[in-house]
Motif scaffolding. Structure first.
Motif, mmCIF file in Angstrom:
data_model
loop_
_atom_site.group_PDB
_atom_site.id
_atom_site.type_symbol
_atom_site.label_atom_id
_atom_site.label_comp_id
_atom_site.label_asym_id
_atom_site.label_seq_id
_atom_site.Cartn_x
_atom_site.Cartn_y
_atom_site.Cartn_z
ATOM 1 N N ALA A 110 0.720 -1.206 -0.052
ATOM 2 C CA ALA A 110 -0.018 -0.078 -0.064
ATOM 3 C C ALA A 110 0.931 1.329 0.073
ATOM 4 O O ALA A 110 0.638 2.372 -0.711
ATOM 5 N N ALA A 111 1.910 1.425 0.812
ATOM 6 C CA ALA A 111 2.896 2.240 0.772
ATOM 7 C C ALA A 111 3.627 2.441 -0.510
ATOM 8 O O ALA A 111 3.692 3.668 -1.046
ATOM 9 N N GLU A 112 3.850 1.351 -1.062
ATOM 10 C CA GLU A 112 4.677 1.511 -2.289
ATOM 11 C C GLU A 112 3.924 1.887 -3.459
ATOM 12 O O GLU A 112 4.286 2.930 -4.133
ATOM 13 N N ARG A 113 2.528 1.871 -3.595
ATOM 14 C CA ARG A 113 1.604 2.006 -4.701
ATOM 15 C C ARG A 113 0.916 3.484 -4.382
ATOM 16 O O ARG A 113 0.194 3.918 -5.207
ATOM 17 N N GLY A 114 1.319 3.803 -3.151
ATOM 18 C CA GLY A 114 0.589 5.466 -2.950
ATOM 19 C C GLY A 114 -0.741 5.638 -2.414
ATOM 20 O O GLY A 114 -1.389 6.476 -2.878
ATOM 21 N N GLU A 143 10.117 1.438 1.248
ATOM 22 C CA GLU A 143 9.201 1.035 0.041
ATOM 23 C C GLU A 143 8.761 2.474 -0.701
ATOM 24 O O GLU A 143 8.624 2.581 -1.938
ATOM 25 N N ALA A 144 8.122 3.186 0.055
ATOM 26 C CA ALA A 144 7.310 4.353 -0.291
ATOM 27 C C ALA A 144 8.493 5.358 -1.079
ATOM 28 O O ALA A 144 8.175 6.112 -1.852
ATOM 29 N N VAL A 145 9.682 5.302 -0.354
ATOM 30 C CA VAL A 145 10.919 5.999 -0.948
ATOM 31 C C VAL A 145 11.567 5.496 -2.205
ATOM 32 O O VAL A 145 11.424 5.840 -3.282
ATOM 33 N N VAL A 146 11.797 4.141 -2.086
ATOM 34 C CA VAL A 146 12.618 3.245 -3.298
ATOM 35 C C VAL A 146 11.668 3.190 -4.235
ATOM 36 O O VAL A 146 12.304 3.146 -5.523
ATOM 37 N N LEU A 147 10.676 2.609 -4.084
ATOM 38 C CA LEU A 147 9.771 2.261 -5.235
ATOM 39 C C LEU A 147 8.605 3.386 -5.611
ATOM 40 O O LEU A 147 7.870 3.445 -6.315
ATOM 41 N N GLY A 148 8.561 4.413 -4.718
ATOM 42 C CA GLY A 148 7.697 5.514 -4.960
ATOM 43 C C GLY A 148 8.196 6.575 -6.004
ATOM 44 O O GLY A 148 9.085 6.265 -6.444
ATOM 45 N N ASP A 149 7.286 7.561 -6.333
ATOM 46 C CA ASP A 149 7.655 8.506 -7.196
ATOM 47 C C ASP A 149 8.055 9.749 -6.680
ATOM 48 O O ASP A 149 8.397 10.740 -7.574
ATOM 49 N N GLY A 150 7.948 9.935 -5.380
ATOM 50 C CA GLY A 150 8.242 11.028 -4.780
ATOM 51 C C GLY A 150 7.496 12.243 -4.849
ATOM 52 O O GLY A 150 7.738 13.328 -4.178
ATOM 53 N N GLY A 151 6.107 11.815 -5.477
ATOM 54 C CA GLY A 151 4.914 13.038 -5.489
ATOM 55 C C GLY A 151 4.283 13.175 -4.200
ATOM 56 O O GLY A 151 4.432 12.638 -3.178
ATOM 57 N N PRO A 152 3.041 14.006 -4.238
ATOM 58 C CA PRO A 152 2.260 14.041 -3.133
ATOM 59 C C PRO A 152 1.678 13.027 -2.347
ATOM 60 O O PRO A 152 1.735 12.827 -1.169
ATOM 61 N N ALA A 153 1.479 11.764 -3.101
ATOM 62 C CA ALA A 153 0.801 10.707 -2.351
ATOM 63 C C ALA A 153 1.927 10.355 -1.570
ATOM 64 O O ALA A 153 1.739 9.850 -0.458
#
Length: 198
Positions: A110-114, A143-153
């Motif tokens: 869930a954290a990874e996918r925003g 995961e939120a940082v490594v696989l996320g896009d850095g955007g608002p979500a």
């Protein structure tokens, strides 16, 4: 497999509550499995058929029954990000420590996918472990940082995780922290949140 079991699997997958009710009434096993070991409840969760899930939970369906990919109805909610499905399954007392094939709990995908609303609800309504580490050496924060896009979500998810007590300096398997990952990827908003949390 009995005709009633077959009918239950099909009805759960299609979201037909009347057919689910009829199949259960005619003796279908709420824990019957398809060729991939998916239960009716897992099929309902995959397609986000919340009314069907409520019916199956009331019939005693197990939210933790895992298929041949180690997915369960509960774990899948972290992938889909469905807050209504998460809430439909909570009365069945899902195992919050149940792990997927990557060794992760529902919070991590869930954290990874925003999935902001899901992460917020999960943290507020359960005592899920915010610092659980999966087989890749990553927490939900990592995961939120490594696989996320850095955007608002993902920024909001990082803030939610930190507010829930996530350890900001917990490194991955290579000794790299979430802050270091954020700085390397140019995620200035997330990096600022992580610096403030130190």
């Amino acid at each position: 497999m009995s005709p009633a079991d077959r009918a239950l699997l099909a009805a759960a997958a299609s979201g037909d509550t009347d057919a689910v009710r009829a199949a259960l009434a005619s003796g279908a096993d709420a824990e019957t499995r398809d060729d991939h070991r998916r239960t009716p409840l897992l099929l309902a969760a995959l397609a986000d058929h919340v009314p069907v899930a409520r019916l199956l939970v009331a019939a005693g369906a197990d939210p933790d029954a895992q298929d041949d990919r180690d997915d369960s109805a509960w774990l899948v909610t972290g992938v889909t990000g469905s807050v209504p499905m998460m809430r439909a399954l909570l009365p069945a007392r899902p195992d919050l420590t149940l792990r997927n094939r990557f060794g992760g709990i529902a919070l991590i995908p869930a954290a990874e996918r925003g999935h902001v609303a899901y992460v917020r609800a999960l943290l507020a309504e359960t005592d899920i472990a915010v610092d659980h580490v999966n087989r890749l050496g990553w927490t939900a924060l990592l995961e939120a940082v490594v696989l996320g896009d850095g955007g608002p979500a993902h920024q909001e998810i990082v803030a939610l995780l930190l507010a829930a007590g996530a350890t900001p300096g917990l490194p991955d398997g290579d000794g790299v922290t979430a802050l270091q990952h954020a700085e390397r990827r140019g995620f200035t908003g997330i990096a600022a949140l992580l610096r403030d949390a130190r």
